[in-house]
Write a protein that holds these residues in place. Structure first.
Motif, short mmCIF file in Angstrom:
data_model
loop_
_atom_site.label_atom_id
_atom_site.label_comp_id
_atom_site.label_asym_id
_atom_site.label_seq_id
_atom_site.Cartn_x
_atom_site.Cartn_y
_atom_site.Cartn_z
N GLY A 190 -17.49 5.12 -34.59
CA GLY A 190 -19.25 4.56 -34.06
C GLY A 190 -18.89 5.01 -32.21
N LEU A 191 -18.07 4.80 -31.78
CA LEU A 191 -17.34 4.67 -30.07
C LEU A 191 -17.45 6.37 -30.28
CD1 LEU A 191 -14.76 1.90 -28.92
CD2 LEU A 191 -17.57 2.23 -28.41
N TRP A 192 -16.81 7.15 -30.55
CA TRP A 192 -16.54 8.38 -30.28
C TRP A 192 -17.90 8.64 -30.81
CZ3 TRP A 192 -14.87 12.67 -34.37
CH2 TRP A 192 -14.71 13.21 -33.79
N ILE A 193 -18.35 8.90 -31.94
CA ILE A 193 -19.29 9.60 -32.49
C ILE A 193 -20.67 9.27 -30.66
CG2 ILE A 193 -19.32 10.10 -34.64
CD1 ILE A 193 -21.33 8.15 -35.37
N ALA A 194 -20.69 8.39 -30.37
CA ALA A 194 -22.35 8.13 -29.79
C ALA A 194 -21.67 9.05 -28.17
CB ALA A 194 -21.88 5.99 -29.67
N SER A 195 -20.60 8.43 -28.31
CA SER A 195 -20.59 9.81 -26.70
C SER A 195 -20.63 11.18 -26.83
CB SER A 195 -19.33 8.72 -26.14
OG SER A 195 -17.91 9.26 -27.51
N ALA A 196 -20.08 11.91 -28.32
CA ALA A 196 -19.72 13.03 -28.32
C ALA A 196 -20.34 13.82 -28.47
CB ALA A 196 -18.12 13.18 -29.85
#
Ligand code: HEM
Ligand code: HEM
Length: 181
Positions: free
Chosen positions: A32-38
């Motif tokens: 989740g953290l990754w998709i939100a920041s990518a």
């Protein structure tokens, strides 16, 4: 090993629900953290879908766990011998239940509000549970982000507490939820 919980032991059903849910949550958070920041691109879209599938599985498992525990309550946490530490352990457990329902629901609401279908396991489309509107999308993802931070905080407290009690105080806490018996 008994399937059901007793007054002082976790049964196999609760132990399995605990560790499968923990694995899914600990996978969903970094994703989740990754998709939100990518940067959103075609390459990243499958990860959105995988994250949603993991999240909906958590929702399903937590509902099963709540129902199971209504009929077969888990044992109370072992006492730390300190009122505030006992209360903290109990409230962290309770908070998990609230947050693990609110987290997937807020993600589902926000995703519905984008107007894009929520598809899980690459084949089943879930119904939209919010109107397709920017205000719902923004509020939903904001809440999803805030609950995410709360969840990370209590996971750190809970894991730290469990490891401290097992390896420093050596009171057998971890063995209660890992081993047979
Ligand atoms: C327990 C289950 C879940 C956990 C632990 C979780 C965790 C997270 C975390 C930590 C983030 C990053 C938030 C941020 O920093 O702003 C995130 C983002 C996201 N989550 Fe979840 N999530 C869960 C369930 C779901 C569900 C069920 C859906 C949709 C059906 C969903 C859809 C999304 C989406 C689309 C994003 C990206 C938001 C953006 O682009 O800003 N999540 N999730
Ligand atoms: C996202 C991850 C996790 C969640 C959501 C979670 C949630 C919970 C909950 C709600 C309970 C209370 C029993 C129940 O209602 O089923 C519990 C018990 C327990 N958890 Fe976790 N847990 C997680 C990860 C971990 C990890 C990584 C460890 C170990 C390092 C751990 C160790 C324990 C122990 C030892 C107990 C039993 C405490 C007692 O004696 O009452 N948990 N967990």
């Amino acid at each position: 090993m008994a399937l059901r919980n007793s007054a002082d032991r976790f049964g196999l059903v609760t132990k399995s629900l605990h560790w499968v849910t923990a694995l899914l949550v600990l996978s969903a958070i970094p994703m989740g953290l990754w998709i939100a920041s990518a940067e959103v691109s075609l390459a990243i879209l499958p990860y959105f879908a995988r994250h949603k599938t993991l999240g909906i599985m958590v929702l399903g498992l937590i509902i099963v766990r709540i129902i199971w525990h209504r009929f077969n309550p888990p044992p109370k946490p072992l006492s730390h011998g300190s009122i505030w530490q006992d209360a903290l352990a109990l409230w962290v457990h309770r908070a998990f239940y609230v947050l693990l329902v609110a987290m997937p629901l807020s993600g589902w609401i926000a995703s519905s509000a984008t107007g894009i279908d929520t598809v899980i396991f690459g084949r089943w489309t879930l119904p939209a549970i919010a109107p397709a509107a920017e205000a719902w999308e923004d509020a939903g993802f904001w809440i999803h982000g805030v609950i995410g931070k709360l969840l990370i905080t209590i996971i750190i407290l809970h894991t730290g507490g469990a490891l401290f009690r097992s390896f420093v105080k050596k009171d057998g806490t971890l063995a209660r939820i890992t081993r047979g018996g």
